[in-house]
Design a protein around this motif. Sequence first.
Motif, PDB file in Angstrom:
ATOM      1  N   PRO A 153      -6.833  10.269  -1.795  1.00 40.06           N
ATOM      2  CA  PRO A 153      -7.696   9.160  -1.888  1.00 40.06           C
ATOM      3  C   PRO A 153      -8.160   8.598  -3.163  1.00 40.06           C
ATOM      4  CG  PRO A 153      -8.333  10.579  -0.333  1.00 40.06           C
ATOM      5  CD  PRO A 153      -7.456  11.590  -1.040  1.00 40.06           C
ATOM      6  N   GLN A 154      -8.448   9.625  -4.259  1.00 35.45           N
ATOM      7  CA  GLN A 154      -8.924   9.243  -5.726  1.00 35.45           C
ATOM      8  C   GLN A 154      -7.718   8.540  -6.382  1.00 35.45           C
ATOM      9  OE1 GLN A 154     -12.095   9.667  -7.199  1.00 35.45           O
ATOM     10  NE2 GLN A 154     -11.007   8.122  -8.102  1.00 35.45           N
ATOM     11  N   ILE A 169      -5.170   7.078  -5.190  1.00 33.92           N
ATOM     12  CA  ILE A 169      -4.630   5.844  -4.455  1.00 33.92           C
ATOM     13  C   ILE A 169      -5.693   4.817  -4.989  1.00 33.92           C
ATOM     14  CG2 ILE A 169      -4.413   4.483  -2.209  1.00 33.92           C
ATOM     15  CD1 ILE A 169      -3.515   7.349  -0.980  1.00 33.92           C
ATOM     16  N   LYS A 170      -6.919   5.042  -4.995  1.00 33.91           N
ATOM     17  CA  LYS A 170      -7.839   4.017  -5.345  1.00 33.91           C
ATOM     18  C   LYS A 170      -7.545   3.698  -6.599  1.00 33.91           C
ATOM     19  CE  LYS A 170     -12.694   3.475  -5.883  1.00 33.91           C
ATOM     20  NZ  LYS A 170     -14.276   3.807  -6.587  1.00 33.91           N
ATOM     21  N   VAL A 171      -7.524   4.624  -7.935  1.00 29.63           N
ATOM     22  CA  VAL A 171      -7.132   4.425  -9.106  1.00 29.63           C
ATOM     23  C   VAL A 171      -5.868   3.435  -9.624  1.00 29.63           C
ATOM     24  CG1 VAL A 171      -6.205   5.559 -11.088  1.00 29.63           C
ATOM     25  CG2 VAL A 171      -8.320   6.443 -10.136  1.00 29.63           C
ATOM     26  N   LYS A 173      -4.591   1.542  -7.173  1.00 27.51           N
ATOM     27  CA  LYS A 173      -4.891   0.064  -6.270  1.00 27.51           C
ATOM     28  C   LYS A 173      -5.878  -0.808  -7.357  1.00 27.51           C
ATOM     29  CE  LYS A 173      -4.456   0.860  -1.615  1.00 27.51           C
ATOM     30  NZ  LYS A 173      -5.126   0.816  -0.054  1.00 27.51           N
ATOM     31  N   GLU A 174      -6.885   0.044  -7.899  1.00 30.99           N
ATOM     32  CA  GLU A 174      -8.060  -0.908  -8.731  1.00 30.99           C
ATOM     33  C   GLU A 174      -7.784  -0.760 -10.343  1.00 30.99           C
ATOM     34  OE1 GLU A 174     -11.757   0.537  -7.675  1.00 30.99           O
ATOM     35  OE2 GLU A 174     -11.514   0.297  -5.590  1.00 30.99           O
ATOM     36  N   ASP A 229      -8.696   1.284 -12.237  1.00 35.71           N
ATOM     37  CA  ASP A 229      -9.857   1.479 -12.952  1.00 35.71           C
ATOM     38  C   ASP A 229     -10.163   3.034 -12.941  1.00 35.71           C
ATOM     39  OD1 ASP A 229     -12.528   1.442 -13.988  1.00 35.71           O
ATOM     40  OD2 ASP A 229     -13.343   0.639 -12.102  1.00 35.71           O
TER      41      ASP A 229
END
Length: 87
Positions: free
Chosen positions: A20-21, A23-25, A27-28, A30
């Motif tokens: 999840p971390q 994927i978040k990175v 996508k964003e 950031d």
Amino acid sequence: MDENILGLVAGGITSVAMLPQLIKVLKEKDVEDLSLLMICTLIVGLSLWVWYGFTKNELPIILSNAFAVLVNICLLISFLIYRKKSK
């Protein structure tokens, strides 16, 4: 329950913990809140688990930790790519 199945299930669950971390990175784009030291420490520790798995010939340890190493290497690469853009 067969101990290899138990090991694979346990290893699989913990191995996907960083997905999840990642994927978040991705996508964003950031990485400001990520710790480079944490990522590097995880990679070293997980790599040692893979080595340990080979010395004990334990497939669940090898597979789960090798996957986790790959996820964290992808996170490290993402960190290095997006770090410059986020500052």
